[in-house]
Design a protein around this motif. Structure first.
Motif, PDB file in Angstrom:
ATOM      1  N   PRO A 296       0.817  -1.227   0.000  1.00 33.33           N
ATOM      2  CA  PRO A 296       0.000   0.000   0.000  1.00 33.33           C
ATOM      3  C   PRO A 296       0.849   1.275   0.000  1.00 33.33           C
ATOM      4  CG  PRO A 296      -0.890  -1.589   1.562  1.00 33.33           C
ATOM      5  CD  PRO A 296       0.424  -2.126   1.109  1.00 33.33           C
ATOM      6  N   TYR A 299       2.212   1.909  -3.449  1.00 32.57           N
ATOM      7  CA  TYR A 299       1.191   2.524  -4.295  1.00 32.57           C
ATOM      8  C   TYR A 299       1.123   4.037  -4.053  1.00 32.57           C
ATOM      9  CZ  TYR A 299      -1.003  -1.542  -6.477  1.00 32.57           C
ATOM     10  OH  TYR A 299      -1.257  -2.643  -7.264  1.00 32.57           O
ATOM     11  N   SER A 303       1.889   6.874  -6.770  1.00 35.36           N
ATOM     12  CA  SER A 303       0.905   7.917  -7.059  1.00 35.36           C
ATOM     13  C   SER A 303       1.537   9.302  -6.976  1.00 35.36           C
ATOM     14  CB  SER A 303      -0.258   7.807  -6.065  1.00 35.36           C
ATOM     15  OG  SER A 303      -1.225   8.799  -6.325  1.00 35.36           O
ATOM     16  N   ARG A 324       1.595   2.948 -10.486  1.00 35.38           N
ATOM     17  CA  ARG A 324       0.561   2.102  -9.867  1.00 35.38           C
ATOM     18  C   ARG A 324       0.174   0.952 -10.794  1.00 35.38           C
ATOM     19  NH1 ARG A 324      -3.723   6.626  -8.829  1.00 35.38           N
ATOM     20  NH2 ARG A 324      -2.646   7.369 -10.692  1.00 35.38           N
ATOM     21  N   HIS A 325       0.098   1.245 -12.078  1.00 32.08           N
ATOM     22  CA  HIS A 325      -0.257   0.207 -13.042  1.00 32.08           C
ATOM     23  C   HIS A 325       0.791  -0.909 -13.053  1.00 32.08           C
ATOM     24  CE1 HIS A 325      -1.645  -1.694 -16.719  1.00 32.08           C
ATOM     25  NE2 HIS A 325      -0.432  -1.566 -17.214  1.00 32.08           N
ATOM     26  N   LEU A 327       2.866  -1.709 -10.656  1.00 28.41           N
ATOM     27  CA  LEU A 327       2.751  -2.445  -9.391  1.00 28.41           C
ATOM     28  C   LEU A 327       1.606  -3.452  -9.438  1.00 28.41           C
ATOM     29  CD1 LEU A 327       3.347   0.370  -6.730  1.00 28.41           C
ATOM     30  CD2 LEU A 327       4.867  -1.553  -7.269  1.00 28.41           C
ATOM     31  N   THR A 328       0.506  -3.070 -10.077  1.00 30.90           N
ATOM     32  CA  THR A 328      -0.636  -3.982 -10.197  1.00 30.90           C
ATOM     33  C   THR A 328      -0.266  -5.190 -11.055  1.00 30.90           C
ATOM     34  OG1 THR A 328      -2.202  -2.167  -9.953  1.00 30.90           O
ATOM     35  CG2 THR A 328      -3.039  -4.195 -10.939  1.00 30.90           C
TER      36      THR A 328
END
Length: 379
Positions: A296, A299, A303, A324-325, A327-328
């Motif tokens: 978290p 992220y 961001s 973030r993308h 990391l996803t």
């Protein structure tokens, strides 16, 4: 299933200097000695590609075509007299290095213009190299375990690259069955590889450079439990060849016309970071045991970097090291089977995991000295 050879066929490979395109060219030259002609196309024709073509100059007619996928006149000239197109040319971008306009113009508009050139010049078969990213992971990070082409998933893309590949793939599949200039029919299909590894991978080289700068330790950006199934580049090329053979067979055409397929192999399921380690551990390379900070918080950091990049954009281009993308992608369990591809084309991985691991590790050994020297000079 028994598939046709490509004897007497004139093939065009776009993006022929790329990681996948070059391997397809190599496999065509090795496995299809009776090709009528092989045309290799790219904006920049690499030295490695030209060397590969030169090795087979006495057996196969190879024509090199240097030009832009967005140049319609160039595309029409490239497609004239061709029977089958492998369309691998694309911009791959996972962190926003390239503007959205450029990504869309190459990946989407370029594909659309190539399809138009195929229809105008009576190209019968079109095989598109898509990506698992047209499927996901989605922004919520919903997992898929052993998914199939029938798996239902909210696959709305959260990033430009996945969106561009999805739009292009839709254009390819919708073009299936369209009438050619001579009254024939265009037959299309799409292949969606998982993350591709192997000799010459630009992404693997980036991870390798980072490890060398980090005391021979790979950074960890993916949790151990975020299992994925990467696929070896040689098996990706093999799947393309088998799809080309099958699509020309009347029975095969019925099965694969207008369809998409996932390409995976028997690489063990593991996280991206552990995959890097599996390829490099015999070289003495290690991997960090855990994420640098809780996911978290990563992220939040991503961001903030994205916000800084946006604010600075009018003045300077700041590309975040991760988003973030990304990391996803790196932290979502996302695995698929190749059963449908096997059923419709006869695909079985040509290279085992051990063979693929060894060949990739051998390549890493060969480039480490020059990468160390390069990194030393650019400190």
């Amino acid at each position: 299933m028994t598939a046709c050879s490509l004897s007497g066929v004139s093939c065009l490979v776009t993006g022929a200097s790329g990681f996948v395109g070059h391997r397809i060219v190599q496999m065509l030259l090795e496995e299809e000695p009776k090709l009528e002609e092989l045309r290799v196309m790219d904006k920049n024709l690499s030295e490695d590609l030209l060397k590969t073509c030169q090795r087979f100059r006495d057996r196969t007619l190879v024509k090199t075509l240097q030009g832009d996928i967005r140049d319609t006149d160039f595309l029409h000239g490239s497609c004239r007299g061709v029977n089958l197109v492998f369309h691998t040319a694309a911009i791959i971008d996972t962190v926003g290095k390239v503007s959205k306009d450029v990504v869309m113009s190459i990946n989407v508009t370029g594909t659309e213009q190539l399809l138009a050139a195929c229809l105008q010049n009576n190209v019968q078969y079109f095989i598109y190299t898509s990506s698992i990213e047209v499927y996901g992971p989605n922004a919520q990070g919903d997992p898929i375990i052993n998914g199939t082409e029938e798996t239902v998933y909210d696959k709305k893309s959260a990033f430009c690259y996945g969106e561009s590949k999805s739009l292009a793939e839709k254009k390819v599949l919708r073009a299936n069955g369209q009438e050619l200039q001579n009254g024939g029919t265009l037959i299309t299909c799409s292949l969606r590889p998982a993350y591709i590894f192997g000799e010459g991978s630009q992404f693997l080289q980036i991870h390798l450079d980072q490890a060398l700068l980090n005391g021979d330790v790979f950074h960890r950006l993916s949790r151990k439990e975020a299992l994925v199934n990467p696929v070896y580049v040689g098996n990706v090329a093999w799947a393309h060849l088998l799809a080309a053979r099958a699509i020309r067979d009347p029975e095969g055409t019925k099965k694969i016309a207008g369809n998409f397929y996932f390409i995976t192999d028997d690489t063990p399921h593991m996280s991206y970071s552990d995959m890097n380690h599996a390829l490099g551990k015999e070289l003495g390379l290690k991997v960090e045991s855990k994420l640098a900070m809780p996911l978290p918080i990563l992220y939040i950091v991503a961001s903030l970097m994205e916000m800084v990049s946006f604010v600075l954009r009018p003045f300077v281009r700041f590309v975040p090291p991760f988003t973030r993308h990304l990391l996803t992608i790196l932290n979502t369990p996302f695995t698929f089977t190749y059963r449908k591809l096997q059923s419709d084309t006869g695909y079985k991985p040509r290279y085992s995991w051990e063979e693929a691991r060894q060949m990739t590790s051998d390549w890493m050994v060969s480039v480490i000295p020059q990468r160390r020297e390069h990194l030393r000079k650019n400190k």
